[in-house]
Design an enzyme around this catalytic site. Sequence first.
Site, short mmCIF file in Angstrom:
data_model
loop_
_atom_site.label_atom_id
_atom_site.label_comp_id
_atom_site.label_asym_id
_atom_site.label_seq_id
_atom_site.Cartn_x
_atom_site.Cartn_y
_atom_site.Cartn_z
CG HIS A 163 -3.70 -5.20 -6.18
ND1 HIS A 163 -3.84 -6.29 -5.35
CD2 HIS A 163 -2.36 -4.91 -6.21
CE1 HIS A 163 -2.65 -6.66 -4.89
NE2 HIS A 163 -1.74 -5.84 -5.41
CD GLU A 166 -7.41 -6.68 -5.87
OE1 GLU A 166 -7.33 -6.11 -4.76
OE2 GLU A 166 -6.70 -7.66 -6.18
CG HIS A 309 -6.39 -6.35 -1.44
ND1 HIS A 309 -5.41 -6.10 -2.37
CD2 HIS A 309 -5.99 -5.73 -0.29
CE1 HIS A 309 -4.46 -5.36 -1.83
NE2 HIS A 309 -4.78 -5.13 -0.56
CD GLU A 368 -7.64 -10.89 -1.11
OE1 GLU A 368 -8.28 -10.45 -2.09
OE2 GLU A 368 -6.41 -10.77 -0.99
#
Length: 398
Positions: A163, A166, A309, A368
């Site tokens: 992404h 990110e 991420h 994450e």
Amino acid sequence: MEVTVRQGDSLWYYSQLFGVPLPLMLDSNHIDLQKMIKIGDQVKIPGFMEESYKIKSGDTIWKLAQERNIHMDALLLLNPQQPNSMRLQEGETITLPLRITERVIRAKKEYNYSCLVEDLKVLEEFFPFIKVRSIGQSVLGKDLYELKIGNGPKKVHMNGSFHANEWITTAIIMQFVNDFLFSLTNNGSIQGIYMLPFYHEVTLSIVPMVNPDGVDLVLTGPPEQEPYRTMVMDINKGSFDFSNWKANIQGVDLNNQYPAYWDIEKERKEPKEPAPRDYPGDEPLTEPEAIAIAKHTETGDFARVLAFHTQGKEMYWGYQDLEPKEAGLIAKEFERVSGYKAIQHIDSHAGYRDWFIYKWKRPGYTIELGEGVNPLPLSQYDEIYKSSLGIFLASLYM
């Protein structure tokens, strides 16, 4: 650093002379134990750089070697014109070997594609036993680089910046790579764990930046190329603020592109056309970046994959109960060493991790990093690296 082979020299001797493990010497020079080096050959010494030094009054080769804890023959190897017993000429310049004992790249910054390309060149120069290659290209023609370290039978894959906003994941990955590499050349450890055995036990495949076009869009603004400049401005409703952009340059979310119940994700995702985030495309695997990662994974025979991420300080490790039992044990270790919460099931389809588990029934993880609003600020960088370092290491030893 490179040296010229003299009569009687061998890679084993250079390994002992510079204190560099022999396997790293062999891989840096792309030869095996059966191949002999010849007089006049140029040999790469990983983990060292050359330093120019101006001779002072009273300097000798022996004295300089003692002061710098370097074997005298290492100095003679780099300065073949200097007799070892001769008092050096004041004011002349010689070359000293300088061992690399700290990071050669500085990843704590707004890390765009140019940063990645420059840093990969630096790492290749100082740690030539690594292998860097392109596994494909982005929409705008940027190479998607894979960095490979080690020769072990267990194959582990990591990637970052699926992404666009990110991008800090790429910086974190590259800092780990740098720390891992100089620990290898220095026979060192990270968090008390000796690293060299992993070079023989693990083959580590890393694609640090899956979505370079998107990362550059977030950090440097729209591209000059048409029709993409007009396209992203239209998608972003004329705004030059791309901080909310997760997709690739064509407005497709690369982590919604994989054939693991993609049709469910397509049906329920709100965007039905290219958007800054969440649009899964018109069908699976339409985007060159997603295709490149899929092909790389299909040929890689990876024991496990980790997709980095942001944000949430948690990790996802299950999909449709298709993951093997060992996946939960690894997730518990990741949780222990990082403090991140391990979550088995989330309502998600069509992601890279989903697809890997769905197709191979092997452990796959979405990590994450950090917490807050993307893009995460650099003020979180050090804390993120400290927390995630244990996950990087555990991915090798579990």
